[in-house]
Design a protein around this motif. Structure first.
Motif, PDB file in Angstrom:
ATOM      1  N   GLN A 167       0.855  -1.179   0.000  1.00 61.24           N
ATOM      2  CA  GLN A 167       0.000   0.000   0.000  1.00 61.24           C
ATOM      3  C   GLN A 167       0.890   1.228   0.000  1.00 61.24           C
ATOM      4  OE1 GLN A 167      -3.200   0.210   2.883  1.00 61.24           O
ATOM      5  NE2 GLN A 167      -3.017   2.443   3.011  1.00 61.24           N
ATOM      6  N   TYR A 168       0.534   2.214  -0.823  1.00 60.82           N
ATOM      7  CA  TYR A 168       1.260   3.474  -0.800  1.00 60.82           C
ATOM      8  C   TYR A 168       0.279   4.625  -0.975  1.00 60.82           C
ATOM      9  CZ  TYR A 168       1.340   2.597  -5.882  1.00 60.82           C
ATOM     10  OH  TYR A 168       1.003   2.297  -7.185  1.00 60.82           O
ATOM     11  N   SER A 169       0.661   5.788  -0.473  1.00 55.90           N
ATOM     12  CA  SER A 169      -0.210   6.963  -0.480  1.00 55.90           C
ATOM     13  C   SER A 169       0.585   8.193  -0.862  1.00 55.90           C
ATOM     14  CB  SER A 169      -0.821   7.173   0.912  1.00 55.90           C
ATOM     15  OG  SER A 169      -1.539   6.049   1.314  1.00 55.90           O
ATOM     16  N   GLY A 170      -0.127   9.241  -1.278  1.00 51.81           N
ATOM     17  CA  GLY A 170       0.536  10.487  -1.623  1.00 51.81           C
ATOM     18  C   GLY A 170      -0.452  11.507  -2.146  1.00 51.81           C
ATOM     19  N   ALA A 171       0.082  12.557  -2.733  1.00 48.47           N
ATOM     20  CA  ALA A 171      -0.707  13.631  -3.331  1.00 48.47           C
ATOM     21  C   ALA A 171       0.118  14.246  -4.451  1.00 48.47           C
ATOM     22  CB  ALA A 171      -1.064  14.679  -2.285  1.00 48.47           C
TER      23      ALA A 171
ATOM     24  N   PHE B 175      -5.230  18.566 -12.898  1.00 47.71           N
ATOM     25  CA  PHE B 175      -6.096  18.369 -11.748  1.00 47.71           C
ATOM     26  C   PHE B 175      -5.234  18.135 -10.521  1.00 47.71           C
ATOM     27  CE2 PHE B 175      -8.459  16.584 -15.372  1.00 47.71           C
ATOM     28  CZ  PHE B 175      -9.595  17.358 -15.322  1.00 47.71           C
ATOM     29  N   GLU B 176      -5.651  18.683  -9.402  1.00 49.79           N
ATOM     30  CA  GLU B 176      -5.003  18.361  -8.126  1.00 49.79           C
ATOM     31  C   GLU B 176      -5.457  16.963  -7.718  1.00 49.79           C
ATOM     32  OE1 GLU B 176      -2.960  20.479  -6.353  1.00 49.79           O
ATOM     33  OE2 GLU B 176      -3.139  21.995  -7.915  1.00 49.79           O
ATOM     34  N   VAL B 177      -4.551  16.164  -7.191  1.00 50.69           N
ATOM     35  CA  VAL B 177      -4.877  14.831  -6.695  1.00 50.69           C
ATOM     36  C   VAL B 177      -4.551  14.807  -5.205  1.00 50.69           C
ATOM     37  CG1 VAL B 177      -4.366  12.369  -6.849  1.00 50.69           C
ATOM     38  CG2 VAL B 177      -4.415  13.760  -8.929  1.00 50.69           C
ATOM     39  N   ALA B 178      -5.568  14.581  -4.377  1.00 51.00           N
ATOM     40  CA  ALA B 178      -5.389  14.552  -2.921  1.00 51.00           C
ATOM     41  C   ALA B 178      -5.797  13.187  -2.383  1.00 51.00           C
ATOM     42  CB  ALA B 178      -6.249  15.638  -2.277  1.00 51.00           C
ATOM     43  N   ASP B 179      -5.252  12.828  -1.264  1.00 51.65           N
ATOM     44  CA  ASP B 179      -5.623  11.595  -0.560  1.00 51.65           C
ATOM     45  C   ASP B 179      -5.485  10.350  -1.434  1.00 51.65           C
ATOM     46  OD1 ASP B 179      -6.345  13.221   1.626  1.00 51.65           O
ATOM     47  OD2 ASP B 179      -8.333  13.530   0.768  1.00 51.65           O
ATOM     48  N   PHE B 180      -4.450  10.294  -2.255  1.00 48.86           N
ATOM     49  CA  PHE B 180      -4.244   9.137  -3.132  1.00 48.86           C
ATOM     50  C   PHE B 180      -3.767   7.930  -2.320  1.00 48.86           C
ATOM     51  CE2 PHE B 180      -1.628   6.309  -5.617  1.00 48.86           C
ATOM     52  CZ  PHE B 180      -2.348   6.137  -6.772  1.00 48.86           C
ATOM     53  N   THR B 181      -4.412   6.787  -2.518  1.00 57.96           N
ATOM     54  CA  THR B 181      -3.990   5.530  -1.898  1.00 57.96           C
ATOM     55  C   THR B 181      -4.149   4.412  -2.916  1.00 57.96           C
ATOM     56  OG1 THR B 181      -4.681   6.248   0.293  1.00 57.96           O
ATOM     57  CG2 THR B 181      -4.374   3.895  -0.012  1.00 57.96           C
TER      58      THR B 181
ATOM     59  N   TRP C 224      -5.589  -8.474  -7.240  1.00 62.26           N
ATOM     60  CA  TRP C 224      -6.417  -7.293  -7.421  1.00 62.26           C
ATOM     61  C   TRP C 224      -5.686  -6.059  -6.928  1.00 62.26           C
ATOM     62  CZ3 TRP C 224      -7.464  -4.242  -3.281  1.00 62.26           C
ATOM     63  CH2 TRP C 224      -7.452  -4.815  -2.014  1.00 62.26           C
ATOM     64  N   SER C 225      -6.169  -4.899  -7.361  1.00 58.14           N
ATOM     65  CA  SER C 225      -5.658  -3.637  -6.842  1.00 58.14           C
ATOM     66  C   SER C 225      -6.812  -2.643  -6.749  1.00 58.14           C
ATOM     67  CB  SER C 225      -4.539  -3.070  -7.718  1.00 58.14           C
ATOM     68  OG  SER C 225      -5.044  -2.576  -8.926  1.00 58.14           O
ATOM     69  N   ARG C 226      -6.643  -1.688  -5.860  1.00 56.58           N
ATOM     70  CA  ARG C 226      -7.645  -0.644  -5.659  1.00 56.58           C
ATOM     71  C   ARG C 226      -6.922   0.684  -5.537  1.00 56.58           C
ATOM     72  NH1 ARG C 226     -12.953  -0.370  -2.195  1.00 56.58           N
ATOM     73  NH2 ARG C 226     -13.144   1.885  -1.970  1.00 56.58           N
ATOM     74  N   GLU C 227      -7.464   1.691  -6.213  1.00 59.88           N
ATOM     75  CA  GLU C 227      -6.895   3.037  -6.213  1.00 59.88           C
ATOM     76  C   GLU C 227      -8.007   3.996  -5.805  1.00 59.88           C
ATOM     77  OE1 GLU C 227      -4.007   4.234  -9.474  1.00 59.88           O
ATOM     78  OE2 GLU C 227      -5.841   5.264 -10.051  1.00 59.88           O
ATOM     79  N   ASP C 228      -7.760   4.818  -4.789  1.00 59.02           N
ATOM     80  CA  ASP C 228      -8.713   5.828  -4.316  1.00 59.02           C
ATOM     81  C   ASP C 228      -8.023   7.177  -4.271  1.00 59.02           C
ATOM     82  OD1 ASP C 228     -11.268   4.470  -3.316  1.00 59.02           O
ATOM     83  OD2 ASP C 228      -9.723   3.264  -2.331  1.00 59.02           O
ATOM     84  N   TYR C 229      -8.723   8.214  -4.737  1.00 62.23           N
ATOM     85  CA  TYR C 229      -8.186   9.574  -4.620  1.00 62.23           C
ATOM     86  C   TYR C 229      -9.300  10.590  -4.829  1.00 62.23           C
ATOM     87  CZ  TYR C 229      -8.031   9.481  -9.758  1.00 62.23           C
ATOM     88  OH  TYR C 229      -8.348   9.369 -11.094  1.00 62.23           O
ATOM     89  N   THR C 230      -9.019  11.831  -4.457  1.00 66.95           N
ATOM     90  CA  THR C 230      -9.924  12.950  -4.684  1.00 66.95           C
ATOM     91  C   THR C 230      -9.310  13.849  -5.745  1.00 66.95           C
ATOM     92  OG1 THR C 230     -10.710  12.857  -2.411  1.00 66.95           O
ATOM     93  CG2 THR C 230     -11.099  14.910  -3.611  1.00 66.95           C
ATOM     94  N   ARG C 231     -10.085  14.135  -6.782  1.00 62.51           N
ATOM     95  CA  ARG C 231      -9.628  15.012  -7.874  1.00 62.51           C
ATOM     96  C   ARG C 231     -10.249  16.385  -7.677  1.00 62.51           C
ATOM     97  NH1 ARG C 231     -10.964  13.296 -13.883  1.00 62.51           N
ATOM     98  NH2 ARG C 231     -13.003  14.017 -13.255  1.00 62.51           N
TER      99      ARG C 231
END
Length: 84
Positions: free
Chosen positions: A10-14, A33-39, A48-55
């Motif tokens: 698991q990794y996270s960033g912005a 676009f700004e990308v925040a809370d990327f995980t 499997w993989s899952r990607e979550d972020y706020t654009r």
């Protein structure tokens, strides 16, 4: 490094993402676009993989468009599935 026994990561960033080729002038940068809370989570055993972020709006505000609201994006990829 112990990678041969790795089962999940698991990794996270912005940061930001860009629409390549959509520049509106030779002296400007591509809109982004700004990308925040990327995980991102990858499970190698379950395949499997899952990607979550706020654009967020980013640098599109000077294009005289209606402001884009924050958008939460979730992408899931699993073995045996096909995208279109």
């Amino acid at each position: 490094m112990g990678g041969e026994n790795l089962k999940t990561i698991q990794y996270s960033g912005a940061g930001w993402s860009s629409q390549i080729g959509q520049t509106y002038g030779l002296d400007g940068d591509w809109p982004h676009f700004e990308v925040a809370d990327f995980t991102r989570v990858i499970d190698y055993d379950a395949k499997w993989s899952r990607e979550d972020y706020t654009r967020r709006q980013g640098s599109l505000s000077d294009l005289r468009r209606v402001p884009m609201p924050d958008t939460h994006v979730t992408s899931i990829l699993a073995a045996g599935t096909r995208g279109t």
